[in-house]
Design a protein around this motif. Structure first.
Motif, short mmCIF file in Angstrom:
data_model
loop_
_atom_site.label_atom_id
_atom_site.label_comp_id
_atom_site.label_asym_id
_atom_site.label_seq_id
_atom_site.Cartn_x
_atom_site.Cartn_y
_atom_site.Cartn_z
N ALA A 99 38.28 41.51 53.77
CA ALA A 99 37.08 41.68 54.67
C ALA A 99 35.85 41.25 53.76
CB ALA A 99 36.86 43.35 54.96
N ASP A 100 35.88 41.57 52.54
CA ASP A 100 34.67 40.80 51.68
C ASP A 100 34.75 39.13 51.80
OD1 ASP A 100 33.36 43.48 50.99
OD2 ASP A 100 34.87 43.54 49.24
N MET A 101 35.62 38.85 51.50
CA MET A 101 35.88 37.37 51.75
C MET A 101 35.28 36.57 52.97
SD MET A 101 36.75 36.14 48.58
CE MET A 101 37.24 34.62 49.09
N LEU A 102 35.74 37.47 53.93
CA LEU A 102 35.46 37.04 55.24
C LEU A 102 33.84 37.10 55.64
CD1 LEU A 102 38.56 38.21 57.40
CD2 LEU A 102 37.79 35.98 57.03
N SER A 103 33.48 38.16 54.86
CA SER A 103 31.90 38.39 55.02
C SER A 103 31.29 37.41 53.93
CB SER A 103 31.46 39.76 54.91
OG SER A 103 32.21 40.45 55.73
N ASN A 104 31.87 36.38 53.37
CA ASN A 104 31.28 35.70 52.30
C ASN A 104 30.71 36.36 50.93
OD1 ASN A 104 30.89 32.99 51.39
ND2 ASN A 104 28.69 33.03 52.19
N ASN A 105 31.54 37.38 50.62
CA ASN A 105 30.98 38.19 49.20
C ASN A 105 32.16 38.05 48.33
OD1 ASN A 105 29.86 39.87 47.61
ND2 ASN A 105 29.78 41.60 48.91
N PRO A 106 32.60 36.90 47.55
CA PRO A 106 33.59 36.75 46.76
C PRO A 106 33.64 37.85 45.67
CG PRO A 106 32.13 35.16 46.75
CD PRO A 106 31.80 35.90 47.79
N THR A 107 32.26 38.15 45.32
CA THR A 107 32.33 39.00 43.89
C THR A 107 32.78 40.47 44.24
OG1 THR A 107 30.26 37.88 43.40
CG2 THR A 107 30.45 40.03 42.23
N SER A 108 32.42 41.27 45.43
CA SER A 108 33.10 42.28 45.67
C SER A 108 34.53 42.25 46.03
CB SER A 108 32.05 42.68 47.06
OG SER A 108 32.66 44.17 47.48
N ALA A 109 34.93 41.21 46.53
CA ALA A 109 36.28 40.83 46.84
C ALA A 109 36.77 40.79 45.57
CB ALA A 109 36.47 39.43 47.57
N LYS A 110 36.32 40.11 44.73
CA LYS A 110 37.31 40.01 43.17
C LYS A 110 37.20 41.73 42.75
CE LYS A 110 38.69 37.78 39.71
NZ LYS A 110 38.91 38.76 38.55
N THR A 111 36.27 42.34 42.71
CA THR A 111 36.28 43.86 42.50
C THR A 111 37.48 44.35 42.97
OG1 THR A 111 33.93 43.75 41.92
CG2 THR A 111 34.84 45.79 42.13
N ASN A 112 37.67 44.58 44.24
CA ASN A 112 38.66 45.00 44.95
C ASN A 112 39.85 44.67 44.72
OD1 ASN A 112 37.45 47.17 46.80
ND2 ASN A 112 36.25 45.50 47.76
N PHE A 113 40.16 43.36 44.43
CA PHE A 113 41.31 42.83 44.08
C PHE A 113 41.80 43.23 42.77
CE2 PHE A 113 40.29 39.02 47.04
CZ PHE A 113 40.88 39.45 48.00
N ASP A 114 40.91 43.44 41.90
CA ASP A 114 41.06 43.86 40.27
C ASP A 114 41.71 45.21 40.31
OD1 ASP A 114 40.78 41.36 39.51
OD2 ASP A 114 38.51 41.85 38.71
N LYS A 115 41.02 46.09 41.20
CA LYS A 115 41.34 47.71 41.33
C LYS A 115 42.82 47.50 41.82
CE LYS A 115 36.72 49.31 42.28
NZ LYS A 115 35.97 50.10 43.26
N ALA A 116 42.91 46.51 42.79
CA ALA A 116 44.47 46.45 43.32
C ALA A 116 45.57 46.14 42.28
CB ALA A 116 44.64 45.75 44.67
N VAL A 117 45.14 45.13 41.52
CA VAL A 117 46.17 45.01 40.43
C VAL A 117 46.22 46.01 39.39
CG1 VAL A 117 46.14 43.17 38.67
CG2 VAL A 117 45.40 42.35 40.71
N ALA A 118 45.24 46.59 39.18
CA ALA A 118 45.20 48.07 38.37
C ALA A 118 46.29 48.94 38.71
CB ALA A 118 44.02 48.54 37.81
N ILE A 119 46.36 49.11 40.06
CA ILE A 119 47.40 50.24 40.59
C ILE A 119 48.64 49.59 40.59
CG2 ILE A 119 48.05 51.17 42.65
CD1 ILE A 119 45.08 51.33 43.31
N ALA A 120 49.02 48.53 40.68
CA ALA A 120 50.53 47.99 40.61
C ALA A 120 50.38 46.46 40.42
CB ALA A 120 51.18 48.06 42.26
N SER A 121 50.41 46.43 39.09
CA SER A 121 50.30 45.00 38.12
C SER A 121 51.57 44.41 38.41
CB SER A 121 49.83 45.00 36.95
OG SER A 121 50.53 45.97 36.20
#
Length: 571
Positions: A99-121
């Motif tokens: 949703a962040d990427m579609l809203s043109n906010n790649p910084t927030s997107a990367k934060t959420n993606f990193d959190k996702a990786v931390a849960i199930a890397s």
């Protein structure tokens, strides 16, 4: 599909309520999403989140439906609810990132993606869905954001490494998509073919292969691929859509109306198989525009029911305006385009066609100055719109606003020096400068001869591009007559009048229609030689009378030449 940011029109409780009409199976819902049956998928998933409220997968897929249909804020609400309900499931974090990427906010997107990786890397699906989230940025050319292919492929490759047994066809499907979206069809083909090896029931990979053939103009091969999909699954809507678009594009090569008709027929099948949602109806309406079925388009666009405050109403206003203009319903076209511009506040979402149709509708309404502003913007967006700007220039020319007309024609020529109608633009540009000079001269305003130089330059371009354009030589003669020194003329006009005479008289069928113009040429050349070579002058005056007996100038001059010389002269 244009992604539009929308506000949540229902509270979250209502969003999550659903009917149990459809089978409460997540795989069935995912198949409906793949088949672009978004209303059906939405109903199934709402039912699932109601009955299995602790499963984050259901929230994630419902959120994806909202993203695919343009409701970004609604998707966020669902993803957040899923994250709160099932915090150990990282998919809703990935959904928030998308949703962040579609809203043109790649910084927030990367934060959420990193959190996702931390849960199930070590879970390959983490990287697969992050990669797909990056690809979901594929949007129309007028939008600012584009897919981050580097990040997409890095994550999909990581997923492929973790899925060492190659058991999930979705990875290869994502790889194929990543290459296909970059128009790297040869790289995409291998992954798409692997999908069929792993999951022969997958329809989208083969549909994508058909689409790639279409994009490569290999129409017969694409037709076969898509028909194979339809044979295997007559209810798979996206294959009909791609087949419809293939036939439409194919029809443009040789203008085959039968294929264009088949294109519309297949698109209607797609519409029927995708539960006629507003999204699919809008896509069908857009298809009708490119199929040039404007009558049907205006009917479809007018009948579309859009909820109040739904941003898709903006697209509907656009389509109403475009089709109304093409159907010569000019007042309605202007009304709809005014509505569109009143609603659309994001300049990045305004297309060249939007400015074009607004400007053309204003031109029909006599709003010439406003039309010029908007059609100029249309040309800035896409130089293919220069023909419409030429229409504006011609409107000013017809209104005898020659200076303004010349300025606009300059823009037309600069925007499309090799365009289809540039010959006419050069011609009328030259005439506009010529008549501007003549009008000012008649009004004793002492105009600059630079206007004549510009006029001559443009008309000279006409003789270069189309040497058989006889009037171009006539106007060059007239222009050079004015450029010449009034007191001691050098005969700048003579070669152009001579060329005009040659071009006309070498084709006997042109002589009678051009009799008066030929007389003008003979008169002017005769007049030039009158004081220096009376025999030559008489030759041209005789030709003038012969071709156009009604003319008075040559007859008068011949009388003068035949009269006895005054006493005391001629000895």
């Amino acid at each position: 599909m244009k992604i539009l940011k929308k506000a949540i029109t229902l509270n979250l409780g209502l969003v999550l309520m659903g009917s149990a009409v459809f089978a409460q199976d997540l795989n069935d819902a995912k198949k409906a999403i793949d088949a672009e049956q978004y209303q059906k998928a939405s109903s199934m998933l709402k039912s699932l989140v109601s009955t299995k409220a602790t499963d984050g997968n259901n929230y994630y897929n419902l959120g994806l439906v909202y993203l695919k249909t343009g409701y970004i804020d609604s998707a966020r609400a669902v993803f957040n609810k899923g994250l709160a309900t099932d915090p150990k499931n990282n998919l809703n974090l990935i959904g928030l990132g998308e949703a962040d990427m579609l809203s043109n906010n790649p910084t927030s997107a990367k934060t959420n993606f990193d959190k996702a990786v931390a849960i199930a890397s070590k879970d390959y699906k983490t990287y697969l869905y992050i990669g797909k989230a990056y690809l979901a940025q594929d949007k129309p050319s007028d939008d600012v954001s584009k897919p981050d292919f580097t990040s997409a492929l890095a994550n999909i490759t990581k997923a492929d490494e973790l899925d060492s047994k190659d058991k999930d066809a979705e990875i290869f499907l994502a790889q194929g998509d990543a290459y296909a979206l970059q128009k790297k069809n040869s790289e995409a083909l291998g992954p798409y073919m692997r999908v069929n090896d792993i999951d022969p029931t997958n329809r989208r990979a083969k549909t994508q292969i058909g689409r790639m053939y279409k994009d490569s103009r290999a129409f017969a091969e694409g037709e076969k691929e898509l028909n194979d999909v339809i044979t295997a699954d007559p209810n798979y809507g996206p294959a009909y859509r791609e087949l419809g678009e293939l036939y439409l594009l194919w029809s443009s090569f040789g203008v085959n109306k039968e294929r264009a008709t088949k294109g519309i027929e297949n698109y209607k099948k797609y519409l029927d198989l995708t539960d006629k949602s507003l999204e699919s109806q809008l896509r069908y309406a857009q298809f009708l525009f490119y199929a040039k079925d404007y009558q049907t388009l205006e009917q479809v666009a007018t009948a579309l029911q859009v909820p109040a405050n739904d941003p898709k109403g903006i697209v509907v206003s656009r389509l109403k305006g475009w089709s109304a203009y093409e159907n010569k319903n000019y007042p309605q076209a202007l009304k709809s385009m005014d509505e569109f511009f009143a609603k659309e506040k994001d300049p990045n979402k305004i297309l060249g066609f939007d400015y074009l149709y607004l400007g053309k509708a204003q031109l029909k309404a006599g709003q010439d100055s406003l039309a010029l502003i908007n059609i100029t913007k249309a040309v800035e967006k896409d130089s293919a719109n220069t023909e419409a700007l030429a229409e504006v220039a011609k409107t000013f020319f017809d209104a005898k606003k020659y200076a303004k007309s010349a300025q606009i024609y300059d823009k037309v020529i600069a925007a499309g020096p090799n365009s289809k109608g540039v010959l006419y633009s050069y011609f009328y540009n030259g005439l506009a400068y010529y008549f501007d000079y003549a009008t000012q001269y008649s009004a004793k305003k002492n105009p600059s001869k630079d206007l004549l130089v510009k006029a001559d330059s443009s008309i000279a371009k006409v003789t270069q591009l189309a040497p058989e354009t006889t009037d171009a030589y006539l106007y060059r003669a007239r222009i050079n007559s004015l450029l010449d020194d009034e007191k001691t003329p050098k005969g700048l006009m003579v070669p152009y009048f001579e060329t005009f005479i040659q071009k006309v008289t070498e084709k006997p069928e042109l002589v009678t229609p051009n009799a008066k113009k030929l007389s003008e040429a003979y008169d002017n050349i005769g007049g030039y030689y009158y004081n220096s070579d009376k025999a030559k002058a008489k030759e041209y005056f005789d030709k003038s009378v012969a071709v156009y007996p009604a003319g008075t100038f040559a007859a008068a001059k011949l009388k003068e030449l035949a009269a006895p010389a005054p006493k005391g002269k001629g000895k």
